[in-house]
Design a protein around this motif. Sequence first.
Motif, PDB file in Angstrom:
ATOM      1  N   ALA A 180      37.831  37.686  21.040  1.00 35.33           N
ATOM      2  CA  ALA A 180      37.434  37.395  22.494  1.00 35.33           C
ATOM      3  C   ALA A 180      38.003  38.315  23.595  1.00 35.33           C
ATOM      4  N   ARG A 181      39.457  38.605  23.418  1.00 35.24           N
ATOM      5  CA  ARG A 181      40.014  39.504  24.531  1.00 35.24           C
ATOM      6  C   ARG A 181      39.551  40.942  24.216  1.00 35.24           C
ATOM      7  N   SER A 182      39.202  41.237  23.263  1.00 39.76           N
ATOM      8  CA  SER A 182      38.847  42.598  22.784  1.00 39.76           C
ATOM      9  C   SER A 182      37.391  43.012  23.664  1.00 39.76           C
ATOM     10  N   LEU A 183      36.557  41.852  23.867  1.00 37.31           N
ATOM     11  CA  LEU A 183      35.375  42.082  24.663  1.00 37.31           C
ATOM     12  C   LEU A 183      35.588  42.050  26.098  1.00 37.31           C
ATOM     13  N   GLN A 184      36.770  41.931  26.654  1.00 35.88           N
ATOM     14  CA  GLN A 184      37.210  42.044  28.179  1.00 35.88           C
ATOM     15  C   GLN A 184      37.182  43.515  28.818  1.00 35.88           C
ATOM     16  N   PRO A 185      36.520  43.722  29.607  1.00 36.55           N
ATOM     17  CA  PRO A 185      36.580  45.198  30.244  1.00 36.55           C
ATOM     18  C   PRO A 185      38.028  45.537  30.784  1.00 36.55           C
ATOM     19  N   LEU A 186      38.334  46.848  31.017  1.00 41.16           N
ATOM     20  CA  LEU A 186      39.637  47.186  31.526  1.00 41.16           C
ATOM     21  C   LEU A 186      39.708  47.059  32.955  1.00 41.16           C
ATOM     22  N   SER A 187      38.487  46.964  33.694  1.00 43.39           N
ATOM     23  CA  SER A 187      38.456  46.679  35.053  1.00 43.39           C
ATOM     24  C   SER A 187      37.302  46.052  35.444  1.00 43.39           C
ATOM     25  N   VAL A 188      37.234  45.203  36.624  1.00 46.89           N
ATOM     26  CA  VAL A 188      36.121  44.459  37.024  1.00 46.89           C
ATOM     27  C   VAL A 188      35.693  44.902  38.542  1.00 46.89           C
ATOM     28  N   PRO A 189      34.768  44.565  38.876  1.00 46.55           N
ATOM     29  CA  PRO A 189      34.289  45.045  40.288  1.00 46.55           C
ATOM     30  C   PRO A 189      35.149  44.178  41.191  1.00 46.55           C
ATOM     31  N   HIS A 190      35.551  44.825  42.170  1.00 51.38           N
ATOM     32  CA  HIS A 190      36.189  44.236  43.544  1.00 51.38           C
ATOM     33  C   HIS A 190      35.890  42.857  43.754  1.00 51.38           C
ATOM     34  N   GLU A 191      34.385  42.776  44.092  1.00 56.09           N
ATOM     35  CA  GLU A 191      33.868  41.528  44.570  1.00 56.09           C
ATOM     36  C   GLU A 191      33.860  40.446  43.553  1.00 56.09           C
ATOM     37  N   ASP A 192      33.914  40.827  42.203  1.00 62.83           N
ATOM     38  CA  ASP A 192      34.277  39.805  41.197  1.00 62.83           C
ATOM     39  C   ASP A 192      35.585  39.301  41.120  1.00 62.83           C
ATOM     40  N   ALA A 193      36.570  40.360  41.397  1.00 52.97           N
ATOM     41  CA  ALA A 193      38.098  39.752  41.531  1.00 52.97           C
ATOM     42  C   ALA A 193      38.099  38.913  42.566  1.00 52.97           C
ATOM     43  N   VAL A 194      37.661  39.063  44.178  1.00 55.37           N
ATOM     44  CA  VAL A 194      37.535  38.393  45.098  1.00 55.37           C
ATOM     45  C   VAL A 194      36.994  36.983  44.936  1.00 55.37           C
ATOM     46  N   PHE A 195      35.891  37.047  44.179  1.00 55.94           N
ATOM     47  CA  PHE A 195      35.330  35.710  43.638  1.00 55.94           C
ATOM     48  C   PHE A 195      36.105  34.813  42.988  1.00 55.94           C
ATOM     49  N   ASN A 196      36.835  35.356  42.201  1.00 54.70           N
ATOM     50  CA  ASN A 196      37.854  34.580  41.233  1.00 54.70           C
ATOM     51  C   ASN A 196      39.150  34.026  42.136  1.00 54.70           C
ATOM     52  N   VAL A 197      39.647  35.092  42.757  1.00 56.46           N
ATOM     53  CA  VAL A 197      40.808  34.644  43.623  1.00 56.46           C
ATOM     54  C   VAL A 197      40.238  33.546  44.514  1.00 56.46           C
ATOM     55  N   SER A 198      39.360  33.421  45.009  1.00 58.36           N
ATOM     56  CA  SER A 198      38.780  32.109  46.015  1.00 58.36           C
ATOM     57  C   SER A 198      38.831  30.986  45.066  1.00 58.36           C
ATOM     58  N   ARG A 199      37.783  30.981  44.011  1.00 53.37           N
ATOM     59  CA  ARG A 199      37.571  30.028  42.949  1.00 53.37           C
ATOM     60  C   ARG A 199      38.799  29.276  42.534  1.00 53.37           C
ATOM     61  N   SER A 200      39.641  30.063  42.041  1.00 55.97           N
ATOM     62  CA  SER A 200      40.976  29.520  41.660  1.00 55.97           C
ATOM     63  C   SER A 200      41.618  28.963  42.530  1.00 55.97           C
ATOM     64  N   ALA A 201      41.739  29.329  43.703  1.00 53.09           N
ATOM     65  CA  ALA A 201      42.661  28.663  44.577  1.00 53.09           C
ATOM     66  C   ALA A 201      41.862  27.393  45.210  1.00 53.09           C
ATOM     67  N   LEU A 202      40.309  27.254  45.161  1.00 50.40           N
ATOM     68  CA  LEU A 202      39.848  26.191  45.322  1.00 50.40           C
ATOM     69  C   LEU A 202      40.111  25.264  44.163  1.00 50.40           C
ATOM     70  N   LEU A 203      39.989  25.759  43.144  1.00 49.80           N
ATOM     71  CA  LEU A 203      40.291  24.833  41.740  1.00 49.80           C
ATOM     72  C   LEU A 203      41.587  23.873  41.680  1.00 49.80           C
ATOM     73  N   ILE A 204      42.628  24.581  42.499  1.00 50.94           N
ATOM     74  CA  ILE A 204      43.824  23.797  42.505  1.00 50.94           C
ATOM     75  C   ILE A 204      43.594  22.727  43.417  1.00 50.94           C
ATOM     76  N   ALA A 205      43.027  22.931  44.660  1.00 49.45           N
ATOM     77  CA  ALA A 205      42.609  21.767  45.455  1.00 49.45           C
ATOM     78  C   ALA A 205      41.798  20.789  44.754  1.00 49.45           C
ATOM     79  N   ALA A 206      40.620  21.090  44.007  1.00 45.87           N
ATOM     80  CA  ALA A 206      39.842  20.235  43.417  1.00 45.87           C
ATOM     81  C   ALA A 206      40.556  19.461  42.325  1.00 45.87           C
ATOM     82  N   LEU A 207      41.511  19.909  41.510  1.00 48.24           N
ATOM     83  CA  LEU A 207      42.163  19.243  40.435  1.00 48.24           C
ATOM     84  C   LEU A 207      43.322  18.366  41.029  1.00 48.24           C
TER      85      LEU A 207
END
Length: 319
Positions: free
Chosen positions: A186-213
């Motif tokens: 599974a880890r071998s399928l990860q790309p070495l880099s990701v689009p900046h907008e996807d990184a921002v997407f995950n930053v916001s969702r993971s912050a939100l997830l802490i509030a949700a949980l």
Amino acid sequence: MTLTGRSVTVRVPATSANLGPGFDTLGLALSVYDEVTVTVREKSGASVDVRGVGAGVVPTDETNLVVTSMAYTFEAMGQPVPGVDIIANNVIPHGRGLGSSGAAVVAGIVAAKGLLDGIVDIDSDALLRIATELEGHPDNVAPALFGGLTIAWLEVTGPQHKKLMVHRGVAPLVFVPQHTLSTKLARSLQPLSVPHEDAVFNVSRSALLIAALTQSPELLFAGTADKLHQSYRASAMPETGRLVSLLRAHGFAAVVSGAGPSILVLADGPGRRLEAAELVASESETDWEAMFLAVDVKGASLALGAKRRAQDAKGGSLN
Ligand code: HSE
């Protein structure tokens, strides 16, 4: 000082890592446990009596992961490695994304802590550091050690964690398939880099997830969205991908558990879990076991001696 005859019992919870957007960072301890009893013998080497999951499959000698993790800890503490007899009662499914290897690593390290009680003190930071060295990333071993919801991060001085208590309205449900998937693949399928907008997407969702949980379970669906890992790995677990999409299309906060192929649903109440289980039972092509679980709040526990005397005032908790 001889350790011969010393005996400890360690109980370690299953864990689900990532939780959607929190790749290699977030983890949740779940109420399914492996339990190992380690007794120091006179003779060097090791024997492991594996009962339950992994019996007849996992090594029963010095190459067993509990044994190698225990030995690594003794060496890290500058102590001679003792010979041991181990009874392992395994319940956590193997190769399914529920932290079974992290649990074995934690079991070995915490057993070493117990066996070295009164000789060397191994504190929480050292437990997490050693576990992360052995497991490669901290997101499973942190909740396995400390329980609850954990945020783990890396400092130059070593891995750190923050434990949070999950809102009582959050009801975990895990779907476990018959097939396995290796984390390495599974880890071998990860790309070495990701689009900046996807990184921002995950930053916001993971912050939100802490509030949700912790405060607002109604935000779990939005808080579990991810663009960093699940889509890249979908080809290695097609039915998982299909069922996660189906569950999400019905409004369930469903994610791949760890590196997969199990699925974690974070329901905002027990009734919703039943609906999710019925949906998967009617739409899955293969056999999936539904496990209705609770969040484990304690993490790995340690009992000294045959009578399982609690190690400290916290009832053996490592927190
Ligand atoms: N964060 C890890 C991964 C968890 O997804 O690869 C599995 O060990």
